[in-house]
Design an enzyme around this catalytic site. Structure first.
Site, mmCIF file in Angstrom:
data_model
loop_
_atom_site.group_PDB
_atom_site.id
_atom_site.type_symbol
_atom_site.label_atom_id
_atom_site.label_comp_id
_atom_site.label_asym_id
_atom_site.label_seq_id
_atom_site.Cartn_x
_atom_site.Cartn_y
_atom_site.Cartn_z
ATOM 1 N N ASP A 39 -23.366 64.661 2.108
ATOM 2 C CA ASP A 39 -23.344 65.838 1.232
ATOM 3 C C ASP A 39 -22.744 67.070 1.910
ATOM 4 O OD1 ASP A 39 -24.591 64.302 -0.718
ATOM 5 O OD2 ASP A 39 -26.604 64.910 -0.100
ATOM 6 N N GLU A 40 -21.802 66.851 2.826
ATOM 7 C CA GLU A 40 -21.185 67.963 3.561
ATOM 8 C C GLU A 40 -19.694 68.086 3.278
ATOM 9 O OE1 GLU A 40 -22.478 70.221 5.483
ATOM 10 O OE2 GLU A 40 -24.462 69.516 6.073
#
Length: 286
Positions: free
Chosen positions: A230-231
């Site tokens: 999720d980066e």
């Protein structure tokens, strides 16, 4: 003769003469610029542009265009892509049990809103899970996965990507974390929808995390997949207001609507070559 339309996207260190070089080349090639957008990033000192142009079919041929653009790219240190807008990128859709994003993408594709060619639907759940869906014309592949079979399952996914000529992979609520190896192979062409407004509430059960914190806004984030969970570079986000009366189930229900529209917008922009990577961020020409 009918006109052929192309879209050119590029990024390079900013310096004088970039626009002049590209526009002069296109003019001399007989092209007509229909749309042009550009952005100078003052932090990275990089230049970004998206140019849509048309020209009589076969004048010049695409190979000639590419050869001329290559010379300009070498001169300015450009990363660039040229695409014929008549061609539809091949898209593979990965999905788990939650099917609302999958259904939305297929609907928008069937009505012509998403200019793509579905290459395959891949799920770690069997076809019976989606019995109420119309997958006519789109091959479905059931690839179950466990902790012990993850590498074999991902190898099968990668083989399908190669065999089908897939250009873009969409994780349409595919609830499996891709390995670093597969994420690297799909760098810059794999889109995920995270059911939270990143960078807050990463990982599992974000709506429950949000409810526990008493948030007044919930959201969803479409981003490119990287090895860091999720980066990845964010493409699109949206939010809706909630209140203290809303339960986690209410947040999940409202979130489904946000997720599907955010993912579809992000996918459409990628299909239309409106998104250019800028390090850990993106430039989106909307």
């Amino acid at each position: 003769m009918p006109a052929t339309q192309h879209v050119l996207t590029l990024s390079c260190p900013n310096r004088p003469g970039i626009v002049s070089a590209v526009s002069t080349f296109l003019f001399e090639a007989g092209a007509n610029i229909a749309e042009a957008q550009q952005y100078d990033d003052p932090e990275t000192t990089r230049f970004f542009a998206r140019i849509v142009f048309d020209h009589p079919a076969g004048a010049p041929e695409e190979a000639t265009l590419r050869a001329g653009l290559l010379l300009i790219a070498e001169r300015f240190g450009m990363a660039w892509q040229l695409r014929n807008l008549a061609e539809r990128p091949r898209v593979m859709l990965l999905v788990s049990k939650f099917d609302h994003c999958l259904a939305d993408i297929l609907y928008r594709w069937r009505i012509g809103e998403l200019p793509m060619a579905p290459a395959a639907i891949v799920s770690n759940h069997p076809r019976e899970t989606f019995a109420h869906h119309d997958f006519e014309g789109v091959p479905f592949h059931h690839l179950p996965v466990t902790k012990t079979t993850k590498m074999e399952q991902e190898a099968a996914i990668w083989s399908l990507v190669q065999e089908t000529g897939t250009e873009i992979v969409v994780l349409a609520r595919y609830m499996q974390v891709l390995s670093d190896g597969l994420a690297a192979k799909l760098a810059g062409r794999c889109i995920n929808i995270h059911h939270s407004f990143l960078p807050g509430f990463k990982g599992a059960r974000p709506y429950h995390q949000a409810h526990a914190r008493g948030v007044k806004l919930i959201g969803a984030t479409a981003h490119f997949v990287t090895a860091d969970l999720d980066e990845g570079p964010i493409i699109e986000q949206d939010v809706e207001r909630v209140t203290h009366r809303d339960s986690p189930d209410d947040l999940v229900r409202n979130g489904r609507d946000i997720e599907r529209r955010v993912l579809s917008r992000a996918l459409r922009w990628v299909l239309e070559s409106r998104v250019i990577l800028n390090g850990s961020k993106t430039v989106v020409f909307s």
